[in-house]
Scaffold this motif. Structure first.
Motif, mmCIF file in Angstrom:
data_model
loop_
_atom_site.group_PDB
_atom_site.id
_atom_site.type_symbol
_atom_site.label_atom_id
_atom_site.label_comp_id
_atom_site.label_asym_id
_atom_site.label_seq_id
_atom_site.Cartn_x
_atom_site.Cartn_y
_atom_site.Cartn_z
ATOM 1 N N GLY A 187 36.598 44.505 28.099
ATOM 2 C CA GLY A 187 37.815 44.206 28.792
ATOM 3 C C GLY A 187 38.762 43.947 27.835
ATOM 4 N N ASP A 188 38.348 43.556 26.403
ATOM 5 C CA ASP A 188 39.517 43.218 25.495
ATOM 6 C C ASP A 188 39.453 44.628 24.584
ATOM 7 N N GLN A 189 38.394 45.557 25.199
ATOM 8 C CA GLN A 189 38.339 46.477 23.721
ATOM 9 C C GLN A 189 39.882 47.075 24.051
ATOM 10 N N LEU A 190 40.169 47.834 22.429
ATOM 11 C CA LEU A 190 41.047 48.659 22.921
ATOM 12 C C LEU A 190 40.395 50.054 22.723
ATOM 13 N N TYR A 191 40.587 51.025 22.951
ATOM 14 C CA TYR A 191 39.432 52.119 23.617
ATOM 15 C C TYR A 191 40.011 53.832 22.831
ATOM 16 N N TYR A 192 39.142 54.041 21.662
ATOM 17 C CA TYR A 192 40.054 54.787 20.237
ATOM 18 C C TYR A 192 38.717 55.709 20.344
ATOM 19 N N GLY A 193 39.117 57.034 21.811
ATOM 20 C CA GLY A 193 37.816 57.529 22.096
ATOM 21 C C GLY A 193 38.627 59.074 21.197
ATOM 22 N N PHE A 194 38.182 59.212 20.673
ATOM 23 C CA PHE A 194 38.309 60.752 19.286
ATOM 24 C C PHE A 194 37.789 62.123 19.384
ATOM 25 N N ASN A 195 36.579 62.616 19.959
ATOM 26 C CA ASN A 195 35.915 63.445 20.179
ATOM 27 C C ASN A 195 34.898 62.954 21.382
ATOM 28 N N ILE A 196 34.549 64.036 21.868
ATOM 29 C CA ILE A 196 33.015 64.336 22.156
ATOM 30 C C ILE A 196 32.452 63.439 22.168
ATOM 31 N N SER A 197 31.186 63.786 20.947
ATOM 32 C CA SER A 197 30.002 62.682 21.121
ATOM 33 C C SER A 197 30.416 61.336 20.613
ATOM 34 N N PHE A 198 31.375 60.821 20.658
ATOM 35 C CA PHE A 198 31.459 59.784 20.808
ATOM 36 C C PHE A 198 32.050 59.156 22.053
ATOM 37 N N ARG A 199 32.609 59.876 23.154
ATOM 38 C CA ARG A 199 32.479 59.659 24.357
ATOM 39 C C ARG A 199 31.592 59.629 25.037
ATOM 40 N N SER A 200 30.597 60.140 24.831
ATOM 41 C CA SER A 200 29.253 60.381 25.217
ATOM 42 C C SER A 200 28.118 59.589 24.591
ATOM 43 N N TRP A 201 28.197 59.372 23.826
ATOM 44 C CA TRP A 201 27.817 57.762 23.047
ATOM 45 C C TRP A 201 28.310 56.659 24.076
ATOM 46 N N TYR A 202 29.458 56.266 24.040
ATOM 47 C CA TYR A 202 30.212 55.403 24.421
ATOM 48 C C TYR A 202 29.567 55.229 26.562
ATOM 49 N N ASP A 203 30.068 55.957 26.243
ATOM 50 C CA ASP A 203 29.017 56.064 28.219
ATOM 51 C C ASP A 203 27.635 55.408 28.237
ATOM 52 N N ARG A 204 26.917 55.883 27.513
ATOM 53 C CA ARG A 204 25.852 55.347 27.370
ATOM 54 C C ARG A 204 25.328 53.694 26.956
ATOM 55 N N TRP A 205 26.638 53.999 25.765
ATOM 56 C CA TRP A 205 26.512 52.622 25.241
ATOM 57 C C TRP A 205 26.857 51.111 26.117
ATOM 58 N N ILE A 206 28.406 51.375 26.732
ATOM 59 C CA ILE A 206 28.455 50.326 27.489
ATOM 60 C C ILE A 206 28.029 49.774 28.944
ATOM 61 N N GLY A 207 27.091 50.759 28.918
ATOM 62 C CA GLY A 207 26.300 50.675 29.850
ATOM 63 C C GLY A 207 26.718 49.933 31.804
ATOM 64 N N ASP A 208 26.675 48.532 31.818
ATOM 65 C CA ASP A 208 27.456 48.924 33.204
ATOM 66 C C ASP A 208 28.528 47.313 33.673
ATOM 67 N N ARG A 209 28.448 47.514 31.698
ATOM 68 C CA ARG A 209 29.655 46.388 31.218
ATOM 69 C C ARG A 209 31.343 47.278 32.352
ATOM 70 N N GLU A 210 32.977 46.792 32.196
ATOM 71 C CA GLU A 210 33.545 47.687 33.258
ATOM 72 C C GLU A 210 34.483 48.232 31.261
ATOM 73 N N TYR A 211 34.692 49.067 31.797
ATOM 74 C CA TYR A 211 35.750 49.467 31.406
ATOM 75 C C TYR A 211 36.895 49.440 30.709
ATOM 76 N N PRO A 212 37.271 49.591 29.690
ATOM 77 C CA PRO A 212 38.893 49.643 28.659
ATOM 78 C C PRO A 212 39.683 49.558 29.490
ATOM 79 N N THR A 213 40.845 48.530 29.283
ATOM 80 C CA THR A 213 41.583 49.393 30.168
ATOM 81 C C THR A 213 42.833 50.157 29.834
ATOM 82 N N ILE A 214 42.947 49.809 28.288
ATOM 83 C CA ILE A 214 43.654 50.753 26.713
ATOM 84 C C ILE A 214 43.047 51.703 26.564
#
Length: 305
Positions: A187-214
């Motif tokens: 919830g305190d994260q600033l999400y810097y999703g710069f490319n597809i491979s990072f976004r794919s990793w992040y979707d797995r990494w975050i698990g059931d936690r909430e997605y950043p709002t920024i």
């Protein structure tokens, strides 16, 4: 029909009177009038209404159509003069993503800037998806982007790689020098999703936690939103090193980090002739940075050809 006649015609159009048009060209009214008359003979039709009592000169219907041709004519003349003036100058157009411009290419630009041999450099900051089309149309000569897009007319190579780290102005709890993924508050994260491979990793990494709002897509926005000690972000090491100095952030390593961030260099297989020498100089600057083994925040791949 010649250039001085076209120039006279455009001056009359711009000023609306023989007096002002002649003055702008440092000609007498009679000389200007003669040139307009000669142009009308050459094209075989009247271009300007010359009726008495008219406060300003106006175009005939044929003159209005001819105006487009006249402007194109002068534009070609100007472009030809530019080519003649700059024929000995080296030119290079570079397109790159925002983070590569600021943190990876910066030392290369410094060397280019101090070369004794003059290079006319044009730099564009773009999204990765825009780079290929601009290369294809010849608007840029070389591109540095996030992803490979196999294209027969392009040569694509790995350009740089670097680790991904966490930055924060606050003190984050670590174990054996590493951050524990599940203890980070997204919830305190600033999400810097710069490319597809990072976004794919992040979707797995975050698990059931909430997605950043920024969500941000440029480094400058990270500077803006990193405004308290709770905020944190996952960024490339080159960016983290810079923000450590400018924003006084601390760097942390994740126990389960993302894959290294890789940038790719894209060029046309057959670059325009007057860009070949400039591209070779650009390659020499890359080699110089690589041989100096600096900066240490990223790795530049060696050309295997």
């Amino acid at each position: 029909m010649n250039t001085i006649e076209i120039e006279a015609f455009l001056a009359v159009v711009n000023y609306g009177s023989l007096t002002e048009a002649a003055s702008s060209l440092f000609l007498s009214q009679s000389t200007l009038s003669h040139r307009i008359t000669q142009l009308e003979k050459d094209v075989g039709m009247p271009l300007i209404n010359r009726g008495r009592g008219l406060r300003s000169l106006t175009l005939t219907p044929n003159g209005s159509e001819f105006l487009t041709i006249a402007r194109e004519w002068m534009d070609l003349i100007h472009k030809t003069k530019e080519i003649q003036t700059n024929k000995r100058e080296l030119k290079l157009s570079i397109g790159a993503i925002d983070s590569a411009q600021s943190y990876i290419l910066a030392p290369i630009y410094k060397i280019l800037n101090h070369l004794k041999q003059k290079i006319d450099i044009r730099i564009l900051t773009l999204q990765s998806s825009e780079l290929y089309s601009l290369l294809n149309y010849g608007d840029i000569d070389i591109a540095i982007g996030h992803f490979e897009q196999p294209t027969p007319s392009m040569v694509i190579k790995k350009f740089s790689s670097e680790k991904m780290v966490v930055i924060s102005k606050g003190i984050l709890p670590t174990y054996n020098g590493l951050l524990i993924d599940q203890e980070l508050d997204t919830g305190d994260q600033l999400y810097y999703g710069f490319n597809i491979s990072f976004r794919s990793w992040y979707d797995r990494w975050i698990g059931d936690r909430e997605y950043p709002t920024i969500h941000v897509d440029t480094a400058n926005l990270l500077h803006t939103f990193m405004d308290d000690e709770k905020k944190w972000a996952i960024v490339p090491l080159s960016m983290a090193n810079c923000m450590e100095e400018t924003d006084h952030v601390s760097m942390y390593r994740l126990k389960n980090p993302p894959p290294d961030r890789i940038c790719y260099q894209i060029r046309k297989k057959y670059p325009r002739e007057n860009a070949v020498e400039s591209l070779n100089i650009f390659d020499s600057c890359i080699e110089l940075i690589r041989d100096q083994k600096a900066p240490k925040s990223f790795h530049l791949y060696r050309d295997e050809n």
